[in-house]
Design an enzyme around this catalytic site. Structure first.
Site, mmCIF file in Angstrom:
data_model
loop_
_atom_site.group_PDB
_atom_site.id
_atom_site.type_symbol
_atom_site.label_atom_id
_atom_site.label_comp_id
_atom_site.label_asym_id
_atom_site.label_seq_id
_atom_site.Cartn_x
_atom_site.Cartn_y
_atom_site.Cartn_z
ATOM 1 N N HIS A 28 -2.166 16.851 -1.042
ATOM 2 C CA HIS A 28 -2.660 16.896 0.336
ATOM 3 C C HIS A 28 -2.457 18.260 0.997
ATOM 4 O O HIS A 28 -2.888 18.468 2.136
ATOM 5 C CB HIS A 28 -1.968 15.816 1.180
ATOM 6 C CG HIS A 28 -2.493 14.428 0.917
ATOM 7 N ND1 HIS A 28 -2.643 13.911 -0.357
ATOM 8 C CD2 HIS A 28 -2.905 13.446 1.769
ATOM 9 C CE1 HIS A 28 -3.114 12.688 -0.279
ATOM 10 N NE2 HIS A 28 -3.290 12.369 1.000
ATOM 11 N N ASN A 70 1.444 10.738 6.918
ATOM 12 C CA ASN A 70 0.655 9.869 7.801
ATOM 13 C C ASN A 70 1.125 10.008 9.243
ATOM 14 O O ASN A 70 2.289 9.718 9.546
ATOM 15 C CB ASN A 70 0.830 8.413 7.377
ATOM 16 C CG ASN A 70 -0.320 7.902 6.513
ATOM 17 O OD1 ASN A 70 -0.418 6.711 6.285
ATOM 18 N ND2 ASN A 70 -1.156 8.791 6.035
ATOM 19 N N PHE A 121 -2.338 5.439 12.500
ATOM 20 C CA PHE A 121 -2.428 6.888 12.287
ATOM 21 C C PHE A 121 -3.706 7.483 12.859
ATOM 22 O O PHE A 121 -3.875 8.697 12.890
ATOM 23 C CB PHE A 121 -2.372 7.201 10.793
ATOM 24 C CG PHE A 121 -3.295 6.346 9.960
ATOM 25 C CD1 PHE A 121 -4.665 6.332 10.176
ATOM 26 C CD2 PHE A 121 -2.790 5.531 8.962
ATOM 27 C CE1 PHE A 121 -5.514 5.546 9.423
ATOM 28 C CE2 PHE A 121 -3.631 4.740 8.197
ATOM 29 C CZ PHE A 121 -4.998 4.744 8.430
ATOM 30 N N ARG A 158 -15.376 25.100 49.676
ATOM 31 C CA ARG A 158 -15.181 23.890 50.467
ATOM 32 C C ARG A 158 -14.720 22.701 49.618
ATOM 33 O O ARG A 158 -13.964 21.845 50.087
ATOM 34 C CB ARG A 158 -16.487 23.544 51.177
ATOM 35 C CG ARG A 158 -16.357 22.428 52.159
ATOM 36 C CD ARG A 158 -17.625 22.100 52.928
ATOM 37 N NE ARG A 158 -18.823 22.766 52.542
ATOM 38 C CZ ARG A 158 -20.012 22.148 52.442
ATOM 39 N NH1 ARG A 158 -20.120 20.849 52.675
ATOM 40 N NH2 ARG A 158 -21.095 22.825 52.130
ATOM 41 N N TYR A 171 -19.737 25.370 48.115
ATOM 42 C CA TYR A 171 -18.974 24.317 47.438
ATOM 43 C C TYR A 171 -17.758 24.863 46.695
ATOM 44 O O TYR A 171 -16.723 24.196 46.617
ATOM 45 C CB TYR A 171 -19.866 23.589 46.427
ATOM 46 C CG TYR A 171 -20.872 22.641 47.033
ATOM 47 C CD1 TYR A 171 -20.985 22.474 48.412
ATOM 48 C CD2 TYR A 171 -21.708 21.899 46.218
ATOM 49 C CE1 TYR A 171 -21.912 21.610 48.952
ATOM 50 C CE2 TYR A 171 -22.641 21.021 46.752
ATOM 51 C CZ TYR A 171 -22.746 20.878 48.118
ATOM 52 O OH TYR A 171 -23.661 20.020 48.643
ATOM 53 N N TYR A 173 0.828 -1.208 0.000
ATOM 54 C CA TYR A 173 0.000 0.000 0.000
ATOM 55 C C TYR A 173 0.863 1.259 0.000
ATOM 56 O O TYR A 173 1.806 1.395 0.789
ATOM 57 C CB TYR A 173 -0.917 0.020 1.240
ATOM 58 C CG TYR A 173 -1.646 1.329 1.417
ATOM 59 C CD1 TYR A 173 -2.712 1.673 0.602
ATOM 60 C CD2 TYR A 173 -1.233 2.253 2.375
ATOM 61 C CE1 TYR A 173 -3.359 2.881 0.743
ATOM 62 C CE2 TYR A 173 -1.870 3.464 2.535
ATOM 63 C CZ TYR A 173 -2.932 3.775 1.713
ATOM 64 O OH TYR A 173 -3.566 4.982 1.849
ATOM 65 N N GLU A 208 -12.311 6.190 4.534
ATOM 66 C CA GLU A 208 -12.036 6.687 5.880
ATOM 67 C C GLU A 208 -13.362 7.121 6.497
ATOM 68 O O GLU A 208 -13.697 8.297 6.565
ATOM 69 C CB GLU A 208 -11.018 7.827 5.801
ATOM 70 C CG GLU A 208 -9.697 7.351 5.202
ATOM 71 C CD GLU A 208 -8.819 8.474 4.662
ATOM 72 O OE1 GLU A 208 -9.170 9.656 4.856
ATOM 73 O OE2 GLU A 208 -7.791 8.155 4.045
#
Length: 507
Positions: free
Chosen positions: A85, A197, A330, A284, A281, A55, A415
């Site tokens: 990309h 990646n 990834f 405390r 609160y 791949y 994906e």
């Protein structure tokens, strides 16, 4: 000059990370890493020669993984992966975030499981050491195949394309590299894919935000202690016997530090035996709330430390078995969940601090003058300072919604379940910035309230904190604009100037 940090993909620590990213320590590839990388590269080249299906090496990427790539097209594929990309948008990452990205990517490649040549990691180190910082848009990652778009912008600079910031100026990467005698990378099979990646963008942003968050956890104990004393609250709720009965580590630590801050307080001694049995609160339960934040951040720290020395490439190359295995390391889910938790924790820390601010300025909940002014009515005092804290607290409630519960399919539905880890990291930054300001406002209000209790003084460490605050923000004797002083105090909080008091010896 300190010795360079040697990267081997196994031993990077947070201290190392901050030293390189924030202090400029140099980084280099460890000899053992160079050997491991050469070995895995040799296997990749053998598989290519044997025409094995791998791949991203002999196939396309993403939903195009069924397309065969001939060996002579390998370089073109890697260049196309990087260029295509580069689709990030928005403001660029800051210098520290970008340096972190460079360091983390070099370290994961140094592990020797990616099948790339040592020169790839070495060039990343060159960029760090020469302070060449690629322009990386901060938006565009869904955190599935890692941070594809941000990492692609790093890779683009490494091949001599795109822009970088060097010596404070935006310049073409090719020009800067030429001036320094650095050759742009000529990517070979798998190397473009290995550069894009991974989870290093969300991890870099997350590690820097985690550092801020840990400072905030310490500072909240300081500002909370000042508020408790200014409101003449009881220290009985800090008794170690209570917290040993419910021994969460963070709770016990916060209780101990709150008590240390108020040790020696004349204010506390002045109201012992009063009719008030229990405080609200927000006073405390500080150990329980602040301590839970600490414990949550410790979990985030552990996740980040594992990720720093993890191989998040795909596919991974295992030389001992002579196998290349495609998987999903990834995927950003571990970081996404952790960073969402950090945002939720900090939103809680800011929320309880805002409630203490309200108690300080609200005449219905304290015995102090309304809005801590000496002339109520004609002057508004810290009325709007509390409003600002409330606005930031509400904004944090929106930002605390987990990014990791969302998913949107990408890449032709290959994906189909994504982490949104980068979104989690980016909003955590904003939450941390907001809490810095909220705590700055609490410090301002608590010190003003303590001034109104003079001549009584607070604890020894509490008075040290008040002195730091008063160095940048004098007591409010009449109405004046406070925005500049709030910003100065927020900067002191960010730098850890207040938090350091907890590390000082008793005085």
């Amino acid at each position: 000059m300190p010795t360079p940090l040697l990267l081997d993909g196994l031993h990077l620590t947070r201290r190392d990370f901050y030293a390189v990213v924030l202090e400029g320590r140099r980084a280099a590839l460890a000899p053992r890493a160079r050997r491991a990388m050469r070995k895995s590269r040799a296997l990749v080249e053998q598989l290519i020669a044997d025409q094995q299906v791998v791949y991203g090496v002999t196939t396309g990427v993403g939903s195009l993984s069924t397309e065969h790539i001939a060996p002579e097209q390998a370089r073109a594929l890697q260049l196309n992966v990087v260029r295509s990309h580069c689709c990030g948008v928005g403001d660029p990452l800051g210098e520290a975030e970008t340096r972190g990205l460079l360091l983390l990517r070099a370290n994961t490649l140094a592990r020797g499981l990616s099948g790339v040549r040592p020169v790839i990691a070495e060039r990343l180190c060159d960029f760090l050491n020469h302070r060449i910082h690629p322009v990386v848009p901060r938006r565009g990652s869904v955190g599935a195949s890692g941070d594809l778009a941000p990492l692609a912008h790093i890779a683009l600079a490494l091949i001599g394309e795109g822009d970088v910031v060097h010596l404070g100026r935006l310049q073409p990467a090719a020009r800067v590299m030429k001036s320094l005698g650095l050759r742009p990378l000529r990517l070979q099979a798998k190397e473009g894919l290995s550069l894009v990646n991974g989870t290093q963008a969300m991890l870099s942003v997350g590690l820097l935000a985690l550092r801020d968050a840990e400072i905030l956890a310490d500072t909240a104990d300081i500002s909370g202690a000042l508020s408790l004393d200014a409101l003449r609250g009881s220290v009985r709720a800090l008794d170690p016997r209570l917290h040993n009965a419910r021994p969460h580590p963070g709770q016990m630590l916060s209780a101990r530090r709150l008590a240390q801050m108020l040790r020696g307080s004349a204010i506390n001694k002045s109201h012992r035996g009063c009719a008030r049995v229990q405080d609200a609160y927000s006073l405390r339960c500080m150990p329980q709330v602040h301590g839970t934040v600490r414990d949550a951040l410790n979990y985030v720290r552990r996740v980040c430390e594992i990720e720093m020395n993890s191989a998040t490439d795909n596919p991974l190359v295992f030389t001992a078995e002579r196998e290349v295995i495609s998987g999903g390391n990834f995927h950003g889910q571990p970081l996404a969940l952790a960073l969402d938790l950090a945002a939720i924790a900090l939103a809680q820390l800011g929320g309880i601090a805002e409630r203490r601010i309200d108690r300080l300025v609200n005449p219905l909940t304290s015995d102090l003058p309304a809005f801590l002014t000496r002339s109520p009515g004609i002057e508004s005092g810290l009325m709007l300072a509390q409003v600002t804290a409330a606005a930031l607290t509400s904004e944090n409630k929106i930002l605390a919604h987990p990014a990791s519960v969302d998913s949107i399919p990408t890449s032709g539905n290959k994906e189909d379940f994504v982490s949104m880890g980068m979104a989690a990291a980016l909003k955590l930054q904003t939450v941390a910035t907001n809490v810095q300001t909220i705590l700055a406002i609490e410090l301002l209000a608590a010190c003003q309230a303590l001034d109104l209790l003079a001549p009584l003084r607070s604890g020894i460490r509490a008075e040290r904190a008040r002195a730091i605050v008063r160095h940048v923000s004098p007591s409010v004797t009449r109405d004046r604009p406070l925005h500049v002083e709030i910003a100065r105090l927020a900067d002191l909080v960010r730098k850890g100037e207040l938090a350091r008091i907890l590390l000082q010896s008793r005085g």
